[in-house]
Design a protein around this motif. Structure first.
Motif, PDB file in Angstrom:
ATOM      1  N   VAL A  82      45.664  31.938  29.233  1.00 31.42           N
ATOM      2  CA  VAL A  82      44.784  31.954  30.391  1.00 31.42           C
ATOM      3  C   VAL A  82      43.920  33.211  30.411  1.00 31.42           C
ATOM      4  O   VAL A  82      42.812  33.201  30.933  1.00 31.42           O
ATOM      5  N   PHE A  83      44.408  34.293  29.808  1.00 29.62           N
ATOM      6  CA  PHE A  83      43.644  35.530  29.788  1.00 29.62           C
ATOM      7  C   PHE A  83      42.455  35.474  28.839  1.00 29.62           C
ATOM      8  O   PHE A  83      41.605  36.361  28.869  1.00 29.62           O
TER       9      PHE A  83
ATOM     10  N   GLY B 142      36.275  33.494  33.010  1.00 32.64           N
ATOM     11  CA  GLY B 142      36.362  33.556  34.468  1.00 32.64           C
ATOM     12  C   GLY B 142      37.586  34.339  34.931  1.00 32.64           C
ATOM     13  O   GLY B 142      37.514  35.087  35.909  1.00 32.64           O
ATOM     14  N   MET B 143      38.695  34.171  34.236  1.00 30.48           N
ATOM     15  CA  MET B 143      39.911  34.909  34.587  1.00 30.48           C
ATOM     16  C   MET B 143      39.728  36.398  34.323  1.00 30.48           C
ATOM     17  O   MET B 143      40.156  37.245  35.125  1.00 30.48           O
ATOM     18  N   GLN B 144      39.075  36.731  33.222  1.00 33.82           N
ATOM     19  CA  GLN B 144      38.815  38.142  32.922  1.00 33.82           C
ATOM     20  C   GLN B 144      37.932  38.767  34.001  1.00 33.82           C
ATOM     21  O   GLN B 144      38.164  39.895  34.430  1.00 33.82           O
ATOM     22  N   LEU B 145      36.933  38.025  34.447  1.00 34.72           N
ATOM     23  CA  LEU B 145      36.046  38.521  35.500  1.00 34.72           C
ATOM     24  C   LEU B 145      36.803  38.698  36.816  1.00 34.72           C
ATOM     25  O   LEU B 145      36.620  39.694  37.522  1.00 34.72           O
ATOM     26  N   ALA B 146      37.673  37.753  37.139  1.00 34.37           N
ATOM     27  CA  ALA B 146      38.457  37.854  38.374  1.00 34.37           C
ATOM     28  C   ALA B 146      39.380  39.070  38.336  1.00 34.37           C
ATOM     29  O   ALA B 146      39.505  39.796  39.338  1.00 34.37           O
TER      30      ALA B 146
END
Length: 106
Positions: free
Chosen positions: A38-39, A43-47
């Motif tokens: 997931v990393f 989008g997850m990195q930005l969050a």
């Protein structure tokens, strides 16, 4: 005394969560590598980056403005959280009225 009151509140919250959280069936287990994938999502990195930036901003405000309020402004250390709450409420009100256009007097 402060630690005891926080610990008591946390214990009460834990008991309430355990009491009112519904039981759910156990989901199928996946691999740890699959969970870590997931990393790789942008989008997850930005969050995560925005969350870290927001936390750094909060720490900066407390670190920089607290000595200004107590040493220069003459506020008591116990009044500093009240000042923060009052100021953030005023800023939020001003932003909402300017963006939405509601005729609210802040």
């Amino acid at each position: 005394m402060t630690f005891a009151s926080v610990a008591l509140c946390a214990t009460v919250a834990l008991l309430l969560v355990l009491r009112f959280l519904p039981t759910m069936p156990v989901a199928a287990r996946g691999s740890v590598l699959g969970e870590l994938r997931v990393f790789a999502d942008r989008g997850m990195q930005l969050a995560i980056a925005l969350t870290a930036l927001g936390n750094v901003g909060v720490v900066t405000v407390f670190t920089y403005f607290t000595p200004l309020l107590t040493d220069i402004g003459g506020f008591a250390p116990g009044a500093v959280p009240v000042c923060y709450c009052w100021c953030t409420g005023r800023v939020r009100c001003s932003v909402i009225t300017s963006v939405v256009g509601w005729p609210i007097r802040c």
